[in-house]
Design an enzyme around this catalytic site. Structure first.
Site, PDB file in Angstrom:
ATOM      1  N   GLU A 117       0.850  -1.194   0.000  1.00  0.00           N
ATOM      2  CA  GLU A 117       0.000   0.000   0.000  1.00  0.00           C
ATOM      3  C   GLU A 117       0.886   1.246   0.000  1.00  0.00           C
ATOM      4  O   GLU A 117       1.958   1.271   0.612  1.00  0.00           O
ATOM      5  CB  GLU A 117      -0.856  -0.033   1.270  1.00  0.00           C
ATOM      6  N   ASN A 164      -7.226   5.894  -1.860  1.00  0.00           N
ATOM      7  CA  ASN A 164      -6.118   4.990  -1.574  1.00  0.00           C
ATOM      8  C   ASN A 164      -6.275   3.830  -2.560  1.00  0.00           C
ATOM      9  O   ASN A 164      -7.175   3.003  -2.398  1.00  0.00           O
ATOM     10  CB  ASN A 164      -6.203   4.524  -0.122  1.00  0.00           C
ATOM     11  N   LYS A 208      -9.499   1.511  -2.203  1.00  0.00           N
ATOM     12  CA  LYS A 208      -9.735   0.958  -0.862  1.00  0.00           C
ATOM     13  C   LYS A 208     -11.111   1.327  -0.324  1.00  0.00           C
ATOM     14  O   LYS A 208     -11.499   2.503  -0.323  1.00  0.00           O
ATOM     15  CB  LYS A 208      -8.633   1.458   0.071  1.00  0.00           C
ATOM     16  N   GLU A 253      -6.686   8.540   7.540  1.00  0.00           N
ATOM     17  CA  GLU A 253      -7.145   8.078   6.219  1.00  0.00           C
ATOM     18  C   GLU A 253      -8.535   8.619   5.876  1.00  0.00           C
ATOM     19  O   GLU A 253      -8.821   8.921   4.718  1.00  0.00           O
ATOM     20  CB  GLU A 253      -7.133   6.553   6.151  1.00  0.00           C
ATOM     21  N   CYS A 267      -4.751  -3.174   2.784  1.00  0.00           N
ATOM     22  CA  CYS A 267      -4.581  -2.988   4.224  1.00  0.00           C
ATOM     23  C   CYS A 267      -5.812  -3.378   5.037  1.00  0.00           C
ATOM     24  O   CYS A 267      -6.109  -4.558   5.169  1.00  0.00           O
ATOM     25  CB  CYS A 267      -4.147  -1.549   4.509  1.00  0.00           C
ATOM     26  N   ASN A 297       0.232  -0.965   5.162  1.00  0.00           N
ATOM     27  CA  ASN A 297       1.112  -0.160   6.019  1.00  0.00           C
ATOM     28  C   ASN A 297       0.468  -0.180   7.394  1.00  0.00           C
ATOM     29  O   ASN A 297      -0.519   0.526   7.627  1.00  0.00           O
ATOM     30  CB  ASN A 297       1.190   1.290   5.538  1.00  0.00           C
TER      31      ASN A 297
END
Length: 301
Positions: free
Chosen positions: A47, A106, A123, A142, A168, A193
Protein backbone atom coordinates in the site's frame (compact mmCIF):
# COMPACT_ATOMS: atom_id res chain seq x y z
CA UNK A 1 -2.08 -28.94 -16.70
CA UNK A 2 -1.29 -26.83 -13.64
CA UNK A 3 -1.66 -23.07 -13.86
CA UNK A 4 1.46 -21.83 -12.08
CA UNK A 5 1.99 -18.14 -11.34
CA UNK A 6 5.32 -17.47 -9.69
CA UNK A 7 4.74 -14.57 -7.32
CA UNK A 8 7.14 -12.26 -5.49
CA UNK A 9 5.78 -10.53 -2.40
CA UNK A 10 7.92 -7.37 -2.65
CA UNK A 11 8.18 -5.94 0.85
CA UNK A 12 9.51 -2.42 1.31
CA UNK A 13 11.36 -0.96 4.22
CA UNK A 14 10.41 2.54 5.43
CA UNK A 15 10.14 5.47 3.03
CA UNK A 16 11.28 8.79 4.48
CA UNK A 17 9.53 12.09 3.79
CA UNK A 18 12.73 13.27 2.16
CA UNK A 19 12.87 10.41 -0.36
CA UNK A 20 11.91 11.53 -3.86
CA UNK A 21 9.76 9.55 -6.30
CA UNK A 22 12.93 8.84 -8.28
CA UNK A 23 14.61 7.32 -5.23
CA UNK A 24 11.60 5.18 -4.36
CA UNK A 25 11.08 4.00 -7.95
CA UNK A 26 14.72 2.88 -8.08
CA UNK A 27 14.02 0.67 -5.05
CA UNK A 28 10.92 -0.76 -6.70
CA UNK A 29 12.78 -1.49 -9.92
CA UNK A 30 15.58 -3.20 -7.97
CA UNK A 31 13.00 -5.51 -6.40
CA UNK A 32 11.37 -6.07 -9.79
CA UNK A 33 14.75 -7.04 -11.25
CA UNK A 34 15.40 -9.48 -8.39
CA UNK A 35 11.98 -11.02 -8.94
CA UNK A 36 12.67 -11.34 -12.66
CA UNK A 37 15.98 -13.10 -12.01
CA UNK A 38 14.09 -15.59 -9.85
CA UNK A 39 11.66 -16.26 -12.68
CA UNK A 40 8.61 -14.52 -11.26
CA UNK A 41 5.54 -13.61 -13.28
CA UNK A 42 4.11 -11.11 -10.80
CA UNK A 43 5.50 -8.84 -8.08
CA UNK A 44 3.21 -7.44 -5.39
CA UNK A 45 4.16 -4.10 -3.82
CA UNK A 46 2.66 -2.62 -0.62
CA UNK A 47 0.00 0.00 0.00
CA UNK A 48 1.15 3.59 -0.70
CA UNK A 49 4.37 2.21 -2.14
CA UNK A 50 5.51 5.49 -3.73
CA UNK A 51 5.55 7.69 -0.64
CA UNK A 52 5.85 7.75 3.10
CA UNK A 53 2.56 6.99 4.89
CA UNK A 54 1.48 10.62 5.15
CA UNK A 55 -1.86 9.94 6.98
CA UNK A 56 0.28 9.50 10.09
CA UNK A 57 0.37 13.28 10.55
CA UNK A 58 -1.61 16.42 9.76
CA UNK A 59 -0.63 18.02 6.47
CA UNK A 60 -1.72 21.66 6.48
CA UNK A 61 0.04 22.81 3.29
CA UNK A 62 -2.18 21.95 0.28
CA UNK A 63 0.83 21.87 -2.04
CA UNK A 64 2.58 19.35 0.18
CA UNK A 65 -0.60 17.29 0.44
CA UNK A 66 -1.05 17.14 -3.33
CA UNK A 67 2.58 16.07 -3.71
CA UNK A 68 1.76 12.69 -2.18
CA UNK A 69 -0.86 11.86 -4.84
CA UNK A 70 -0.64 10.65 -8.43
CA UNK A 71 -2.93 12.51 -10.84
CA UNK A 72 -2.48 9.90 -13.58
CA UNK A 73 -0.90 6.47 -13.59
CA UNK A 74 1.82 6.27 -14.63
CA UNK A 75 3.28 9.75 -14.62
CA UNK A 76 6.71 11.29 -14.09
CA UNK A 77 9.29 9.01 -12.48
CA UNK A 78 6.77 6.17 -12.14
CA UNK A 79 6.84 5.66 -15.92
CA UNK A 80 10.24 4.01 -15.47
CA UNK A 81 8.66 1.27 -13.33
CA UNK A 82 6.19 0.41 -16.08
CA UNK A 83 8.99 0.42 -18.64
CA UNK A 84 11.02 -1.93 -16.45
CA UNK A 85 8.06 -4.31 -16.17
CA UNK A 86 7.77 -4.46 -19.96
CA UNK A 87 11.54 -4.90 -20.38
CA UNK A 88 11.69 -7.66 -17.79
CA UNK A 89 8.35 -9.22 -18.81
CA UNK A 90 6.99 -9.23 -15.26
CA UNK A 91 3.72 -7.86 -13.98
CA UNK A 92 3.09 -6.09 -10.70
CA UNK A 93 0.46 -4.60 -8.41
CA UNK A 94 1.19 -1.22 -6.87
CA UNK A 95 -0.48 0.75 -4.09
CA UNK A 96 -0.52 4.56 -4.33
CA UNK A 97 -2.46 7.70 -3.41
CA UNK A 98 -4.71 8.77 -6.29
CA UNK A 99 -6.02 12.27 -7.02
CA UNK A 100 -8.90 12.05 -9.51
CA UNK A 101 -10.13 15.60 -10.10
CA UNK A 102 -11.22 16.68 -6.62
CA UNK A 103 -11.51 13.13 -5.29
CA UNK A 104 -8.78 11.37 -3.35
CA UNK A 105 -8.45 7.60 -3.05
CA UNK A 106 -6.12 4.99 -1.57
CA UNK A 107 -5.69 2.93 -4.73
CA UNK A 108 -3.94 -0.01 -6.33
CA UNK A 109 -3.34 -1.00 -9.95
CA UNK A 110 -2.64 -4.38 -11.50
CA UNK A 111 -0.14 -4.22 -14.35
CA UNK A 112 0.56 -6.84 -17.02
CA UNK A 113 3.90 -8.22 -18.19
CA UNK A 114 3.59 -5.79 -21.10
CA UNK A 115 3.54 -2.82 -18.72
CA UNK A 116 -0.17 -2.13 -19.28
CA UNK A 117 -2.75 -1.47 -16.57
CA UNK A 118 -5.15 -4.41 -16.32
CA UNK A 119 -7.34 -2.95 -13.59
CA UNK A 120 -7.69 -0.61 -10.64
CA UNK A 121 -9.06 -0.93 -7.11
CA UNK A 122 -9.84 1.81 -4.57
CA UNK A 123 -9.74 0.96 -0.86
CA UNK A 124 -13.16 0.50 0.69
CA UNK A 125 -12.53 -0.08 4.41
CA UNK A 126 -10.79 3.11 5.56
CA UNK A 127 -9.53 2.94 9.16
CA UNK A 128 -8.66 5.77 11.49
CA UNK A 129 -10.23 9.20 11.85
CA UNK A 130 -11.21 12.36 10.01
CA UNK A 131 -10.05 14.52 12.92
CA UNK A 132 -6.79 15.05 14.80
CA UNK A 133 -6.18 13.13 18.03
CA UNK A 134 -3.43 15.20 19.72
CA UNK A 135 -3.07 12.68 22.55
CA UNK A 136 -1.83 10.01 20.12
CA UNK A 137 1.89 9.61 19.30
CA UNK A 138 0.97 9.50 15.61
CA UNK A 139 -2.23 9.91 13.64
CA UNK A 140 -4.23 7.74 11.26
CA UNK A 141 -6.07 10.27 9.11
CA UNK A 142 -7.15 8.08 6.22
CA UNK A 143 -10.73 9.28 6.60
CA UNK A 144 -9.43 12.84 6.24
CA UNK A 145 -7.25 12.24 3.19
CA UNK A 146 -9.22 9.58 1.27
CA UNK A 147 -12.75 8.83 0.18
CA UNK A 148 -14.30 5.38 0.37
CA UNK A 149 -13.50 3.49 -2.82
CA UNK A 150 -16.17 3.63 -5.52
CA UNK A 151 -15.13 0.74 -7.77
CA UNK A 152 -16.43 -2.13 -5.66
CA UNK A 153 -14.26 -5.25 -5.48
CA UNK A 154 -13.47 -6.07 -9.12
CA UNK A 155 -11.82 -9.27 -10.33
CA UNK A 156 -9.65 -9.30 -13.44
CA UNK A 157 -8.68 -11.96 -15.96
CA UNK A 158 -4.90 -11.83 -15.69
CA UNK A 159 -1.85 -14.08 -15.30
CA UNK A 160 -3.85 -17.09 -16.41
CA UNK A 161 -6.51 -16.79 -13.74
CA UNK A 162 -8.82 -14.52 -11.75
CA UNK A 163 -6.99 -11.80 -9.80
CA UNK A 164 -8.41 -9.35 -7.26
CA UNK A 165 -6.92 -6.61 -5.12
CA UNK A 166 -7.44 -5.43 -1.56
CA UNK A 167 -5.63 -2.85 0.56
CA UNK A 168 -4.58 -2.99 4.22
CA UNK A 169 -7.67 -2.70 6.47
CA UNK A 170 -9.75 -4.48 3.81
CA UNK A 171 -8.06 -7.68 5.02
CA UNK A 172 -9.81 -7.49 8.38
CA UNK A 173 -13.30 -7.64 6.83
CA UNK A 174 -14.56 -11.05 5.64
CA UNK A 175 -16.85 -9.38 3.12
CA UNK A 176 -13.76 -8.39 1.11
CA UNK A 177 -12.74 -11.97 0.42
CA UNK A 178 -16.27 -13.28 -0.04
CA UNK A 179 -17.27 -10.69 -2.66
CA UNK A 180 -14.09 -11.48 -4.57
CA UNK A 181 -14.72 -15.22 -4.17
CA UNK A 182 -18.24 -14.85 -5.58
CA UNK A 183 -16.53 -13.63 -8.75
CA UNK A 184 -14.21 -16.63 -8.83
CA UNK A 185 -11.06 -14.98 -7.49
CA UNK A 186 -7.98 -17.23 -7.36
CA UNK A 187 -5.30 -14.78 -6.23
CA UNK A 188 -5.62 -11.62 -4.13
CA UNK A 189 -2.87 -9.01 -3.92
CA UNK A 190 -2.98 -7.18 -0.60
CA UNK A 191 -0.55 -4.44 0.37
CA UNK A 192 -0.51 -2.82 3.80
CA UNK A 193 1.11 -0.16 6.02
CA UNK A 194 0.28 -1.17 9.59
CA UNK A 195 1.78 0.16 12.84
CA UNK A 196 2.91 -2.33 15.48
CA UNK A 197 0.95 -0.27 18.03
CA UNK A 198 -2.55 1.10 17.63
CA UNK A 199 -2.98 4.26 19.75
CA UNK A 200 -5.93 4.01 22.09
CA UNK A 201 -6.01 0.21 21.91
CA UNK A 202 -4.49 -2.36 24.27
CA UNK A 203 -3.19 -4.83 21.68
CA UNK A 204 0.45 -5.85 22.02
CA UNK A 205 2.76 -5.94 18.97
CA UNK A 206 2.63 -9.74 19.14
CA UNK A 207 -1.18 -9.67 19.01
CA UNK A 208 -1.10 -7.20 16.13
CA UNK A 209 1.19 -9.48 14.13
CA UNK A 210 -0.97 -12.50 14.98
CA UNK A 211 -4.17 -10.76 13.87
CA UNK A 212 -2.50 -9.56 10.68
CA UNK A 213 -1.92 -13.10 9.51
CA UNK A 214 -5.01 -14.59 11.10
CA UNK A 215 -7.41 -12.57 8.95
CA UNK A 216 -5.49 -13.21 5.73
CA UNK A 217 -5.13 -16.95 6.38
CA UNK A 218 -8.82 -17.25 7.24
CA UNK A 219 -9.75 -15.28 4.13
CA UNK A 220 -7.61 -17.53 1.95
CA UNK A 221 -8.99 -20.76 3.43
CA UNK A 222 -12.67 -19.79 3.62
CA UNK A 223 -12.65 -18.54 0.02
CA UNK A 224 -10.22 -21.03 -1.55
CA UNK A 225 -7.84 -18.43 -2.90
CA UNK A 226 -4.20 -17.44 -2.78
CA UNK A 227 -3.52 -14.29 -0.75
CA UNK A 228 -0.32 -12.29 -1.11
CA UNK A 229 0.04 -9.96 1.88
CA UNK A 230 2.85 -7.40 1.53
CA UNK A 231 4.07 -4.86 4.08
CA UNK A 232 5.87 -1.57 4.11
CA UNK A 233 7.79 -2.19 7.33
CA UNK A 234 10.28 -0.68 9.75
CA UNK A 235 10.60 2.65 11.53
CA UNK A 236 9.05 5.25 9.21
CA UNK A 237 8.98 8.87 10.38
CA UNK A 238 8.76 7.79 14.01
CA UNK A 239 6.13 5.09 13.47
CA UNK A 240 7.18 1.45 13.84
CA UNK A 241 5.48 -0.53 11.06
CA UNK A 242 4.98 -4.29 11.13
CA UNK A 243 6.45 -6.66 8.54
CA UNK A 244 4.82 -10.09 8.31
CA UNK A 245 4.86 -10.24 4.52
CA UNK A 246 3.72 -13.67 3.37
CA UNK A 247 2.16 -15.73 0.60
CA UNK A 248 -0.79 -17.85 1.72
CA UNK A 249 -2.16 -20.90 -0.07
CA UNK A 250 -5.88 -21.67 -0.53
CA UNK A 251 -5.53 -24.07 2.41
CA UNK A 252 -4.72 -21.10 4.65
CA UNK A 253 -1.11 -22.23 5.04
CA UNK A 254 1.81 -19.81 4.69
CA UNK A 255 4.14 -21.04 1.94
CA UNK A 256 6.63 -18.14 1.83
CA UNK A 257 7.49 -15.20 4.07
CA UNK A 258 10.06 -12.49 4.58
CA UNK A 259 12.48 -12.52 7.50
CA UNK A 260 13.35 -8.86 8.03
CA UNK A 261 11.89 -5.34 7.94
CA UNK A 262 13.63 -3.97 4.85
CA UNK A 263 13.32 -4.29 1.09
CA UNK A 264 12.97 -8.05 0.58
CA UNK A 265 11.23 -10.67 -1.54
CA UNK A 266 9.24 -13.72 -0.53
CA UNK A 267 8.70 -15.97 -3.53
CA UNK A 268 6.35 -18.88 -4.19
CA UNK A 269 4.94 -20.82 -7.12
CA UNK A 270 1.18 -20.36 -6.84
CA UNK A 271 -0.79 -23.11 -8.56
CA UNK A 272 -4.15 -21.54 -9.31
CA UNK A 273 -5.66 -25.00 -9.71
CA UNK A 274 -5.00 -25.52 -6.00
CA UNK A 275 -8.07 -23.32 -5.48
CA UNK A 276 -10.35 -25.89 -7.13
CA UNK A 277 -10.70 -28.49 -4.34
CA UNK A 278 -12.11 -25.86 -1.98
CA UNK A 279 -14.20 -24.07 -4.60
CA UNK A 280 -15.71 -27.35 -5.78
CA UNK A 281 -15.97 -28.91 -2.30
CA UNK A 282 -16.70 -27.50 1.14
CA UNK A 283 -16.60 -23.91 -0.10
CA UNK A 284 -18.74 -24.47 -3.18
CA UNK A 285 -20.50 -21.12 -2.86
CA UNK A 286 -23.27 -21.84 -5.33
CA UNK A 287 -24.16 -25.09 -3.61
CA UNK A 288 -23.60 -24.35 0.06
CA UNK A 289 -24.25 -20.64 0.68
CA UNK A 290 -27.63 -19.57 2.04
CA UNK A 291 -27.90 -15.89 1.02
CA UNK A 292 -31.61 -15.83 1.83
CA UNK A 293 -30.58 -16.15 5.49
CA UNK A 294 -27.99 -13.35 5.45
CA UNK A 295 -30.18 -10.27 5.28
CA UNK A 296 -28.75 -8.77 8.47
CA UNK A 297 -25.31 -8.61 6.82
CA UNK A 298 -26.36 -5.83 4.47
CA UNK A 299 -28.65 -3.88 6.79
CA UNK A 300 -27.45 -0.44 7.86
CA UNK A 301 -26.81 -0.42 11.61
Amino acid sequence: MARIVKVAAAQLGPIAKTETREMVVKRLIALLEQASIRGCDLAVFPELALTTFFPHWEVTDPVELDSYYEKTMPEGPVVALFEAAKRLSIGFSLGYAELDGQQRFNSSVLVSKEGQIVGKYRKVHLPGYSEIHPEHPFQNLEKMYFEVGDLGFPVFDAFGGKVGMAICNDRRWPETYRILALQGVELITLGYNTPLLNPGQTQSPAQRLFHNRLCMQAGAYQNSTWVVGVAKAGLEEGCDMMAGTCIIAPTGEIVAETSGIGDELAVAECDLDACLPGKEGEFNLKLNRRPEKYGLLIEVL
